[in-house]
Design an enzyme around this catalytic site. Structure first.
Site, PDB file in Angstrom:
ATOM      1  N   GLU A   1       0.841  -1.199   0.000  1.00 52.36           N
ATOM      2  CA  GLU A   1       0.000   0.000   0.000  1.00 52.36           C
ATOM      3  C   GLU A   1       0.874   1.246   0.000  1.00 52.36           C
ATOM      4  O   GLU A   1       2.079   1.150   0.231  1.00 52.36           O
ATOM      5  CB  GLU A   1      -0.967  -0.013   1.190  1.00 52.36           C
ATOM      6  CG  GLU A   1      -0.310  -0.075   2.540  1.00 52.36           C
ATOM      7  CD  GLU A   1      -1.326  -0.076   3.687  1.00 52.36           C
ATOM      8  OE1 GLU A   1      -2.376   0.544   3.549  1.00 52.36           O
ATOM      9  OE2 GLU A   1      -1.031  -0.691   4.710  1.00 52.36           O
TER      10      GLU A   1
ATOM     11  N   LYS B   1       2.834   4.550   1.112  1.00 53.60           N
ATOM     12  CA  LYS B   1       3.340   5.076   2.378  1.00 53.60           C
ATOM     13  C   LYS B   1       2.864   6.524   2.446  1.00 53.60           C
ATOM     14  O   LYS B   1       3.382   7.397   1.749  1.00 53.60           O
ATOM     15  CB  LYS B   1       4.862   5.003   2.431  1.00 53.60           C
ATOM     16  CG  LYS B   1       5.403   5.435   3.777  1.00 53.60           C
ATOM     17  CD  LYS B   1       6.865   5.102   3.923  1.00 53.60           C
ATOM     18  CE  LYS B   1       7.345   5.325   5.338  1.00 53.60           C
ATOM     19  NZ  LYS B   1       7.105   6.666   5.849  1.00 53.60           N
TER      20      LYS B   1
ATOM     21  N   ASP C   1       2.249  10.230   3.437  1.00 55.21           N
ATOM     22  CA  ASP C   1       3.147  11.214   4.022  1.00 55.21           C
ATOM     23  C   ASP C   1       2.336  12.128   4.939  1.00 55.21           C
ATOM     24  O   ASP C   1       1.902  13.198   4.545  1.00 55.21           O
ATOM     25  CB  ASP C   1       3.818  12.007   2.893  1.00 55.21           C
ATOM     26  CG  ASP C   1       5.112  12.623   3.343  1.00 55.21           C
ATOM     27  OD1 ASP C   1       5.512  12.391   4.495  1.00 55.21           O
ATOM     28  OD2 ASP C   1       5.717  13.350   2.543  1.00 55.21           O
TER      29      ASP C   1
ATOM     30  N   TYR D   1      -6.347   7.592   6.897  1.00 50.94           N
ATOM     31  CA  TYR D   1      -6.223   6.320   6.187  1.00 50.94           C
ATOM     32  C   TYR D   1      -5.621   5.285   7.127  1.00 50.94           C
ATOM     33  O   TYR D   1      -4.494   5.457   7.581  1.00 50.94           O
ATOM     34  CB  TYR D   1      -5.313   6.450   4.970  1.00 50.94           C
ATOM     35  CG  TYR D   1      -5.913   7.289   3.880  1.00 50.94           C
ATOM     36  CD1 TYR D   1      -6.835   6.748   2.989  1.00 50.94           C
ATOM     37  CD2 TYR D   1      -5.578   8.632   3.752  1.00 50.94           C
ATOM     38  CE1 TYR D   1      -7.403   7.520   1.997  1.00 50.94           C
ATOM     39  CE2 TYR D   1      -6.143   9.413   2.755  1.00 50.94           C
ATOM     40  CZ  TYR D   1      -7.056   8.851   1.888  1.00 50.94           C
ATOM     41  OH  TYR D   1      -7.621   9.614   0.912  1.00 50.94           O
TER      42      TYR D   1
ATOM     43  N   LYS E   1      11.159   3.367  -0.327  1.00 51.38           N
ATOM     44  CA  LYS E   1      10.960   4.813  -0.499  1.00 51.38           C
ATOM     45  C   LYS E   1      11.189   5.237  -1.942  1.00 51.38           C
ATOM     46  O   LYS E   1      12.078   4.729  -2.616  1.00 51.38           O
ATOM     47  CB  LYS E   1      11.964   5.576   0.390  1.00 51.38           C
ATOM     48  CG  LYS E   1      11.859   5.239   1.873  1.00 51.38           C
ATOM     49  CD  LYS E   1      10.775   6.036   2.544  1.00 51.38           C
ATOM     50  CE  LYS E   1      11.183   7.454   2.777  1.00 51.38           C
ATOM     51  NZ  LYS E   1      11.488   7.799   4.137  1.00 51.38           N
TER      52      LYS E   1
ATOM     53  N   CYS F   1      25.503  46.509 -10.537  1.00 52.45           N
ATOM     54  CA  CYS F   1      25.450  45.253 -11.285  1.00 52.45           C
ATOM     55  C   CYS F   1      26.762  44.486 -11.115  1.00 52.45           C
ATOM     56  O   CYS F   1      27.843  45.034 -11.353  1.00 52.45           O
ATOM     57  CB  CYS F   1      25.203  45.551 -12.757  1.00 52.45           C
ATOM     58  SG  CYS F   1      25.376  44.086 -13.800  1.00 52.45           S
TER      59      CYS F   1
ATOM     60  N   CYS G   1      28.761  44.543 -14.603  1.00 52.10           N
ATOM     61  CA  CYS G   1      29.318  45.740 -15.249  1.00 52.10           C
ATOM     62  C   CYS G   1      29.436  46.937 -14.308  1.00 52.10           C
ATOM     63  O   CYS G   1      29.954  47.978 -14.709  1.00 52.10           O
ATOM     64  CB  CYS G   1      28.490  46.123 -16.466  1.00 52.10           C
ATOM     65  SG  CYS G   1      26.868  46.777 -16.057  1.00 52.10           S
TER      66      CYS G   1
ATOM     67  N   CYS H   1      19.656  45.786 -14.129  1.00 53.16           N
ATOM     68  CA  CYS H   1      20.895  46.509 -14.380  1.00 53.16           C
ATOM     69  C   CYS H   1      20.605  47.548 -15.453  1.00 53.16           C
ATOM     70  O   CYS H   1      19.953  47.250 -16.447  1.00 53.16           O
ATOM     71  CB  CYS H   1      21.965  45.531 -14.859  1.00 53.16           C
ATOM     72  SG  CYS H   1      23.278  46.318 -15.795  1.00 53.16           S
TER      73      CYS H   1
ATOM     74  N   CYS I   1      26.473  46.228 -20.733  1.00 53.60           N
ATOM     75  CA  CYS I   1      26.699  45.201 -19.706  1.00 53.60           C
ATOM     76  C   CYS I   1      27.017  43.869 -20.387  1.00 53.60           C
ATOM     77  O   CYS I   1      26.196  43.345 -21.149  1.00 53.60           O
ATOM     78  CB  CYS I   1      25.449  45.067 -18.839  1.00 53.60           C
ATOM     79  SG  CYS I   1      25.534  43.687 -17.687  1.00 53.60           S
TER      80      CYS I   1
HETATM   81  S1  IVH Z   1       2.853   0.124   8.476  1.00 54.56           S
HETATM   82  C1  IVH Z   1       4.806  -1.193  12.872  1.00 54.56           C
HETATM   83  N1  IVH Z   1       1.827   1.346   6.471  1.00 54.56           N
HETATM   84  O1  IVH Z   1       5.388   5.395   8.209  1.00 54.56           O
HETATM   85  C2  IVH Z   1       4.708  -0.108  11.897  1.00 54.56           C
HETATM   86  N2  IVH Z   1       3.079   2.640   8.001  1.00 54.56           N
HETATM   87  O2  IVH Z   1       8.247   5.489   8.579  1.00 54.56           O
HETATM   88  C3  IVH Z   1       3.930  -0.541  10.706  1.00 54.56           C
HETATM   89  N3  IVH Z   1       3.184   5.020   7.411  1.00 54.56           N
HETATM   90  O3  IVH Z   1       5.326   4.825  11.660  1.00 54.56           O
HETATM   91  C4  IVH Z   1       3.690   0.614   9.874  1.00 54.56           C
HETATM   92  N4  IVH Z   1       1.977   4.884   5.593  1.00 54.56           N
HETATM   93  O4  IVH Z   1       3.439   6.250  10.586  1.00 54.56           O
HETATM   94  C5  IVH Z   1       2.564   1.490   7.574  1.00 54.56           C
HETATM   95  N5  IVH Z   1       0.829   2.271   4.610  1.00 54.56           N
HETATM   96  C6  IVH Z   1       1.554   2.417   5.719  1.00 54.56           C
HETATM   97  C7  IVH Z   1       2.059   3.660   6.118  1.00 54.56           C
HETATM   98  C8  IVH Z   1       2.828   3.731   7.274  1.00 54.56           C
HETATM   99  C9  IVH Z   1       2.652   5.698   6.390  1.00 54.56           C
HETATM  100  C10 IVH Z   1       4.030   5.636   8.448  1.00 54.56           C
HETATM  101  C11 IVH Z   1       3.771   5.132   9.834  1.00 54.56           C
HETATM  102  C12 IVH Z   1       5.110   4.601  10.307  1.00 54.56           C
HETATM  103  C13 IVH Z   1       6.028   5.369   9.456  1.00 54.56           C
HETATM  104  C14 IVH Z   1       7.387   4.728   9.359  1.00 54.56           C
END
Ligand code: IVH
Length: 676
Positions: free
Chosen positions: A113, A115, A117, A223, A314, A408, A411, A426, A432
């Site tokens: 899934e 990650k 932010d 989420y 990442k 400038c 020049c 300038c 120049c």
């Molecule tokens: S699973 C035991 N799934 O990323 C920890 N974390 O850099 C299992 N995060 O602390 C985490 N999206 O806050 C998981 N799809 C995702 C995530 C996710 C963002 C965050 C989470 C974690 C941090 C680590």
């Protein structure tokens, strides 16, 4: 009393159902007005009977009274961190470790899934009711933010469906959408408040408000990505099934969650997400792979820091922190002075970034960027490095605010800033060397006169040894002038002279662009050529008539008029003609073009021609091309991987064209074009 309690219960359930449909399913079934009416009734009843307010009441979503600090929140089970993989190899190694740990000879199934932010939170449900929420903190305990979290509409206050454990910790990420982030920052700017550097900071800042009413005003979403403690009830045996259950219980589990097979499945998912990342409504900084089978997870266990059954893969960072070593000033071909940050080299999205434009004095002042500061840098639109914000906590002592030089740097002429303009300029004009070199480089560039081999280094030498003052001087260069320059020999000098000679045959749009009239880019140059057909007519045009040309407003019209009313510029044009530079008259007359009055917008990538080339053809046929979709647009041309413009077009009922449809439209228009 019983009746009132019943009515309250029904109202709460009904309102929460509408919240769920609106914020989780994105599919409301009643109007805002009807919803407001229900909420008002509930608020009034609760005001009259405060003893009947329950912790799952949707009225708590508007925000409770402020507190003076956050209470401690201990997690039922520690909230660990994640190990990172930065490339395919590290993912493969992790997969090998997982298989080794499980003694598996076949592929392991993973859930993959995004990650997210954002900020992570831990939600506690007791008997299906949200009773607590805490930030991650040090992993064992964080801060209690229950009142704030209750204001987030996609967090269920009471679980839907049935079969939930008596005690349940649901963990996930609170995020703010990209466009909501832009809107929030614009609002912050309007109120004279500090801007947020990125959506993650905005989400964190919005959540950690002592006044939950502020959190309530921010467009946050939740989420889920996992569970913590579970007591008094069972859960399915795999995470993909848990996710389905969470969906039934009312959570907005991402539709991007996928069960994949083995390491190859993970890597394919990574590519899929990387391809759509820019189009997602929220920021993600990678993907997370987790062993799907929960019993296998338990067998693998965790280190003190992170579970062994999960890893974050990442994306290459788009944002980093680095130090401003110096601020240099560059002088452009129109004399505009641009401050440029010299950065400690930093890796950003796979390239080393060493410089970033700071645009102008106002930008530097507004962000208060100083030499020595640590700054967040990002590549805007994934390409151009940009200083987003200063990390104030890292500012060394005795720094000074930055000021544009008064002379400038190229020049020594005076530097002035005109009323109402952002730019400092300038005043040296073609005296120049920086401006002269800039003007020459632009003149020779590919889309202008296309003099191959005349690069920046050569131009600088020609300017420095005083051989070339105006662009017309290029056509008077002799073999002996060139062989004298560094890195030039007989043959390369002859080649360059040939290239200069070839450029004598050009077109009116190219020439108009090459002259370097401020604010006149390729498209406007072409539009001028199409409209007037002849340079002498452009030179004599009044600002009022110039404004009749597609895409030319009052400011640009004034620039064009002023440019051609400098005797020096008229002289250069005469000298070019005298040196044998020729441009056939006109493209077409100003009337009768088949696409006059039509406006086009592009989104996505075209396979058969570049966007620039497509624009050029459209303008030649009399059309206008702009960047944003509004109801005045006639067609949106949708290439592969389109952006939000395609959606916007649909929403506004504007015709969209596939690349093939666009090409046949061009074909038709070409045939309908009047002959010269
Ligand atoms: S699973 C035991 N799934 O990323 C920890 N974390 O850099 C299992 N995060 O602390 C985490 N999206 O806050 C998981 N799809 C995702 C995530 C996710 C963002 C965050 C989470 C974690 C941090 C680590």
């Amino acid at each position: 009393m019983k009746e009132i309690e019943e009515r309250l219960k029904r109202l709460r359930a009904e309102i929460e159902d509408h919240n769920y449909r609106y914020y989780v399913l994105d599919a409301p079934i009643i109007s805002d007005a009807k919803y407001d009416k229900l909420l008002r009734e509930l608020l009034q009843l609760e005001a009259a009977h405060p003893e009947l307010i329950t912790p799952d009441s949707p009225t708590l979503r508007v925000g409770a009274a402020p507190s003076d600090r956050f209470a401690e929140f201990s997690h039922g089970e520690p909230m660990l961190s994640l190990d990172n993989a930065v490339d395919e190899n590290e993912v493969r190694e992790w997969d090998r470790r997982v298989k080794g740990g499980l003694g598996a000879s076949k592929d392991v199934y993973y859930t993959a899934e995004p990650k997210f932010d954002g900020v992570s939170v831990d939600l506690v449900y007791e008997a299906g009711v949200l009773t607590g929420a805490g930030t991650r903190g040090d992993g064992r305990s964080g801060e209690t933010v229950t009142a704030n979290v209750r204001t987030i509409r996609s967090v269920p206050l009471r679980l839907r469906g049935r079969g939930w454990p008596r005690f349940l910790e649901v963990r996930g990420e609170i995020v703010i959408g990209k466009s909501d982030f832009e809107t929030l920052n614009a609002e912050q700017a309007r109120l004279g408040k500090a801007q947020f550097a990125n959506p993650r900071n905005a989400a964190a800042g919005s959540l950690r408000q002592l006044d939950p009413r502020i959190t309530a005003s921010r467009p946050l979403s939740f989420y889920p990505w996992g569970l913590g403690s579970v007591e008094g009830g069972g859960i399915p045996s795999s995470y993909s099934k848990v996710a389905e259950r969470l969906r039934e219980w009312g959570f907005g589990v991402t539709s991007l969650l996928k069960r994949v097979q083995g390491c190859d499945g993970c890597l394919a998912y990574f590519d899929e997400l990387a391809a759509i990342r820019a189009d997602l409504p929220f920021e993600i900084d990678g993907v997370v792979y987790k062993v799907d089978d929960l019993a296998a997870r338990a067998r693998l266990g965790a280190t003190a820091r992170a579970p062994r059954w999960a890893i974050a893969h990442k994306f290459q960072a788009k944002e980093e922190i680095t130090v401003i070593e110096a601020i240099e000033v560059s002088v452009g071909r129109t004399g505009v002075l641009t401050p440029v940050a010299v950065l400690s080299p930093v890796q950003l999205g796979g390239v080393t970034v060493t410089h970033a434009s700071l645009h102008n004095q106002d930008e530097v002042t507004h962000k208060d960027i100083r030499v020595g500061d640590s700054v967040i840098v990002r590549r805007a639109g994934d390409v151009i490095p940009q200083v987003v914000a200063v990390v104030r906590e890292k500012r060394p002592p005795a720094t000074q605010p930055w000021r544009m030089p008064v002379k400038c740097p190229a020049c020594g002429s005076d530097v002035l800033r005109e009323e109402g303009q952002a730019a400092h300029r300038c005043m040296g004009g073609l005296f120049c060397p920086a401006q002269r070199a800039g003007a020459l480089a632009h003149f020779a560039s590919r889309r202008a006169m296309d003099i191959k081999g005349l690069g920046e280094k050569l131009i600088q030498q020609l300017v420095a040894c005083d051989r070339v003052h105006t662009v017309a001087d290029l056509y008077r260069l002799k073999q002996e002038d060139i062989v004298r320059l560094e890195h030039m020999a007989e043959r390369s000098a002859r080649n360059l002279l040939n290239q200069i000679d070839n450029s004598r045959q050009t077109t009116l749009p190219r020439l108009l662009y090459a002259l370097g009239i401020p604010q006149v880019g390729e498209i406007k140059a072409r539009a001028l050529a199409v409209f007037y057909g002849d340079l002498s007519q452009v030179i004599e045009a009044r600002p009022e008539t110039l404004q009749q040309v597609e895409g030319i407003g009052p400011d640009v019209a004034t620039e064009i008029y002023t440019f051609f009313h400098q005797q020096r510029n008229r002289d250069v044009i005469k000298e070019l003609e005298a040196a044998g530079v020729r441009w056939p008259k006109g493209l077409r007359g100003k009337t009768g073009l088949p696409l006059v009055g039509r406006t086009f917008v592009f989104t996505g990538t075209l396979a058969s021609l570049s966007r620039d080339a497509a624009k050029e053809v459209l303008v030649e046929l009399g059309a206008r091309v702009t960047d944003s979709v509004s109801k005045n647009i006639d067609y949106v041309i949708v290439g592969s991987r389109p952006g939000a413009k395609a959606e916007n077009a649909k929403a506004l009922g504007i015709a969209t064209l596939t690349e093939n449809e666009f090409l046949s439209l061009l074909n038709e228009a070409h045939q309908a074009r009047p002959l010269r």
